[in-house]
Design a protein around this motif. Sequence first.
Motif, PDB file in Angstrom:
ATOM      1  N   PRO A  79       0.806  -1.223   0.000  1.00  0.00           N
ATOM      2  CA  PRO A  79       0.000   0.000   0.000  1.00  0.00           C
ATOM      3  C   PRO A  79       0.841   1.275   0.000  1.00  0.00           C
ATOM      4  O   PRO A  79       0.456   2.276  -0.614  1.00  0.00           O
ATOM      5  N   GLY A  80       1.997   1.250   0.682  1.00  0.00           N
ATOM      6  CA  GLY A  80       2.863   2.421   0.681  1.00  0.00           C
ATOM      7  C   GLY A  80       3.401   2.739  -0.701  1.00  0.00           C
ATOM      8  O   GLY A  80       3.514   3.919  -1.087  1.00  0.00           O
ATOM      9  N   VAL A  81       3.728   1.712  -1.462  1.00  0.00           N
ATOM     10  CA  VAL A  81       4.205   1.922  -2.829  1.00  0.00           C
ATOM     11  C   VAL A  81       3.076   2.459  -3.703  1.00  0.00           C
ATOM     12  O   VAL A  81       3.275   3.392  -4.497  1.00  0.00           O
ATOM     13  N   MET A  82       1.897   1.895  -3.567  1.00  0.00           N
ATOM     14  CA  MET A  82       0.751   2.383  -4.344  1.00  0.00           C
ATOM     15  C   MET A  82       0.443   3.843  -4.023  1.00  0.00           C
ATOM     16  O   MET A  82       0.132   4.640  -4.914  1.00  0.00           O
ATOM     17  N   GLU A  83       0.551   4.196  -2.749  1.00  0.00           N
ATOM     18  CA  GLU A  83       0.312   5.590  -2.347  1.00  0.00           C
ATOM     19  C   GLU A  83       1.356   6.521  -2.951  1.00  0.00           C
ATOM     20  O   GLU A  83       1.026   7.613  -3.432  1.00  0.00           O
ATOM     21  N   ALA A  84       2.619   6.091  -2.949  1.00  0.00           N
ATOM     22  CA  ALA A  84       3.676   6.918  -3.524  1.00  0.00           C
ATOM     23  C   ALA A  84       3.454   7.136  -5.015  1.00  0.00           C
ATOM     24  O   ALA A  84       3.669   8.240  -5.536  1.00  0.00           O
ATOM     25  N   VAL A  85       3.022   6.110  -5.721  1.00  0.00           N
ATOM     26  CA  VAL A  85       2.779   6.236  -7.158  1.00  0.00           C
ATOM     27  C   VAL A  85       1.586   7.147  -7.428  1.00  0.00           C
ATOM     28  O   VAL A  85       1.621   7.992  -8.329  1.00  0.00           O
ATOM     29  N   ALA A  86       0.525   7.008  -6.634  1.00  0.00           N
ATOM     30  CA  ALA A  86      -0.705   7.752  -6.889  1.00  0.00           C
ATOM     31  C   ALA A  86      -0.626   9.212  -6.437  1.00  0.00           C
ATOM     32  O   ALA A  86      -1.165  10.103  -7.104  1.00  0.00           O
ATOM     33  N   LEU A  87       0.058   9.463  -5.312  1.00  0.00           N
ATOM     34  CA  LEU A  87       0.011  10.800  -4.710  1.00  0.00           C
ATOM     35  C   LEU A  87       1.321  11.571  -4.780  1.00  0.00           C
ATOM     36  O   LEU A  87       1.307  12.801  -4.678  1.00  0.00           O
ATOM     37  N   LEU A 135      18.903  10.617 -10.934  1.00  0.00           N
ATOM     38  CA  LEU A 135      19.061  10.926 -12.357  1.00  0.00           C
ATOM     39  C   LEU A 135      18.085  11.998 -12.830  1.00  0.00           C
ATOM     40  O   LEU A 135      18.087  12.340 -14.018  1.00  0.00           O
ATOM     41  N   LYS A 136      17.236  12.496 -11.903  1.00  0.00           N
ATOM     42  CA  LYS A 136      16.258  13.540 -12.221  1.00  0.00           C
ATOM     43  C   LYS A 136      15.319  13.094 -13.353  1.00  0.00           C
ATOM     44  O   LYS A 136      15.076  13.828 -14.324  1.00  0.00           O
ATOM     45  N   ILE A 137      14.789  11.894 -13.226  1.00  0.00           N
ATOM     46  CA  ILE A 137      13.847  11.358 -14.191  1.00  0.00           C
ATOM     47  C   ILE A 137      12.502  12.060 -14.042  1.00  0.00           C
ATOM     48  O   ILE A 137      12.091  12.416 -12.936  1.00  0.00           O
ATOM     49  N   ASP A 138      11.792  12.288 -15.145  1.00  0.00           N
ATOM     50  CA  ASP A 138      10.497  12.959 -15.086  1.00  0.00           C
ATOM     51  C   ASP A 138       9.469  12.066 -14.405  1.00  0.00           C
ATOM     52  O   ASP A 138       9.662  10.862 -14.215  1.00  0.00           O
ATOM     53  N   GLN A 139       8.332  12.670 -14.034  1.00  0.00           N
ATOM     54  CA  GLN A 139       7.338  11.976 -13.218  1.00  0.00           C
ATOM     55  C   GLN A 139       6.772  10.742 -13.895  1.00  0.00           C
ATOM     56  O   GLN A 139       6.580   9.706 -13.255  1.00  0.00           O
ATOM     57  N   ARG A 140       6.501  10.810 -15.192  1.00  0.00           N
ATOM     58  CA  ARG A 140       5.899   9.667 -15.869  1.00  0.00           C
ATOM     59  C   ARG A 140       6.820   8.458 -15.833  1.00  0.00           C
ATOM     60  O   ARG A 140       6.400   7.352 -15.498  1.00  0.00           O
ATOM     61  N   ARG A 141       8.083   8.672 -16.137  1.00  0.00           N
ATOM     62  CA  ARG A 141       9.016   7.552 -16.146  1.00  0.00           C
ATOM     63  C   ARG A 141       9.439   7.165 -14.726  1.00  0.00           C
ATOM     64  O   ARG A 141       9.874   6.035 -14.507  1.00  0.00           O
ATOM     65  N   MET A 142       9.309   8.088 -13.768  1.00  0.00           N
ATOM     66  CA  MET A 142       9.605   7.752 -12.381  1.00  0.00           C
ATOM     67  C   MET A 142       8.681   6.643 -11.890  1.00  0.00           C
ATOM     68  O   MET A 142       9.113   5.692 -11.215  1.00  0.00           O
ATOM     69  N   ARG A 143       7.410   6.721 -12.246  1.00  0.00           N
ATOM     70  CA  ARG A 143       6.468   5.677 -11.856  1.00  0.00           C
ATOM     71  C   ARG A 143       6.849   4.344 -12.479  1.00  0.00           C
ATOM     72  O   ARG A 143       6.692   3.293 -11.856  1.00  0.00           O
ATOM     73  N   THR A 144       7.345   4.384 -13.706  1.00  0.00           N
ATOM     74  CA  THR A 144       7.785   3.149 -14.351  1.00  0.00           C
ATOM     75  C   THR A 144       8.964   2.539 -13.610  1.00  0.00           C
ATOM     76  O   THR A 144       9.038   1.320 -13.437  1.00  0.00           O
ATOM     77  N   LEU A 145       9.878   3.376 -13.140  1.00  0.00           N
ATOM     78  CA  LEU A 145      11.035   2.869 -12.397  1.00  0.00           C
ATOM     79  C   LEU A 145      10.605   2.247 -11.070  1.00  0.00           C
ATOM     80  O   LEU A 145      11.195   1.266 -10.617  1.00  0.00           O
ATOM     81  N   VAL A 146       9.591   2.823 -10.456  1.00  0.00           N
ATOM     82  CA  VAL A 146       9.058   2.222  -9.230  1.00  0.00           C
ATOM     83  C   VAL A 146       8.494   0.837  -9.545  1.00  0.00           C
ATOM     84  O   VAL A 146       8.702  -0.125  -8.790  1.00  0.00           O
ATOM     85  N   GLY A 147       7.787   0.725 -10.663  1.00  0.00           N
ATOM     86  CA  GLY A 147       7.292  -0.579 -11.082  1.00  0.00           C
ATOM     87  C   GLY A 147       8.416  -1.551 -11.383  1.00  0.00           C
ATOM     88  O   GLY A 147       8.315  -2.747 -11.083  1.00  0.00           O
ATOM     89  N   CYS A 148       9.501  -1.049 -11.971  1.00  0.00           N
ATOM     90  CA  CYS A 148      10.676  -1.894 -12.227  1.00  0.00           C
ATOM     91  C   CYS A 148      11.217  -2.470 -10.929  1.00  0.00           C
ATOM     92  O   CYS A 148      11.536  -3.663 -10.835  1.00  0.00           O
ATOM     93  N   GLY A 149      11.338  -1.626  -9.907  1.00  0.00           N
ATOM     94  CA  GLY A 149      11.864  -2.084  -8.630  1.00  0.00           C
ATOM     95  C   GLY A 149      10.950  -3.076  -7.954  1.00  0.00           C
ATOM     96  O   GLY A 149      11.404  -4.082  -7.391  1.00  0.00           O
ATOM     97  N   ALA A 150       9.639  -2.823  -8.007  1.00  0.00           N
ATOM     98  CA  ALA A 150       8.690  -3.751  -7.396  1.00  0.00           C
ATOM     99  C   ALA A 150       8.733  -5.109  -8.086  1.00  0.00           C
ATOM    100  O   ALA A 150       8.743  -6.163  -7.431  1.00  0.00           O
TER     101      ALA A 150
END
Length: 241
Positions: A79-87, A135-150
């Motif tokens: 849930p913490g990861v989902m919250e970080a991605v959504a908010l 690396l100062k990745i933009d928000q859209r790709r930041m969410r993808t990187l979070v998914g990569c880690g998960a």
Amino acid sequence: MLFVLVAVLIGLGGGYSAVGFRLFIQLMNRAAWHRGPYTLDYIAGLPIWWKILAPAAGGLVVGLIIHYFSREAKGPGVPGVMEAVALRAGRIRPRVVAAKLLASGISIGSGGSVGREGPMVQIGAALGSTLGQWLKIDQRRMRTLVGCGAAAGIAATFNTPIGGLLFAIEIILPEISARTVIPVALSAGASTIVGRAFFGDYPAFNIPALTLPESYHLSPGPIAAYVVLGALFGVMSFVYI
């Protein structure tokens, strides 16, 4: 090309984190119970005070880590990861990696009733978010990187690259497209290679083969019951949501 390389690096980092997490759990097992992976028979033979004190002491240490070091590391992790991605556009503080690894490893090792899935999802996601912030990745790709880690955390922990990919697609990623799925798949694959290098290519859980009595025959009656049961669960799920 750079984003693909970052995804692979996150996969490797998630794989080595899963290896370190499992080794840390074994270390905590020995510290709390004087042996590595333990059995119920072994625990049953210990003094009652030991069976109460070890989990309680582990819970106390975990509470101090969460309270004073990283409040985000509390709870199951997903849930913490989902919250970080959504908010928060996928932004997770780097300290969550260390806090979650320590807190969850101590909790599991001392006998806490928790598992490795949620912690590794949050550890992997925090790794992906941390690298993206550096690396100062933009928000859209930041969410993808979070998914990569998960996905990397799930894949290496349970030797399930496809399972890690599907988990990230269904739970973490805000969109499903080639630009999101491909990096996640690469991360899951890279982490699986690391996990298999250390633990071997074996299933995480040994499930016995399903056997049916020789007298069992699949007739229309049971099939109809299965259909009704599936429809009933579908309605209950809709009502619950």
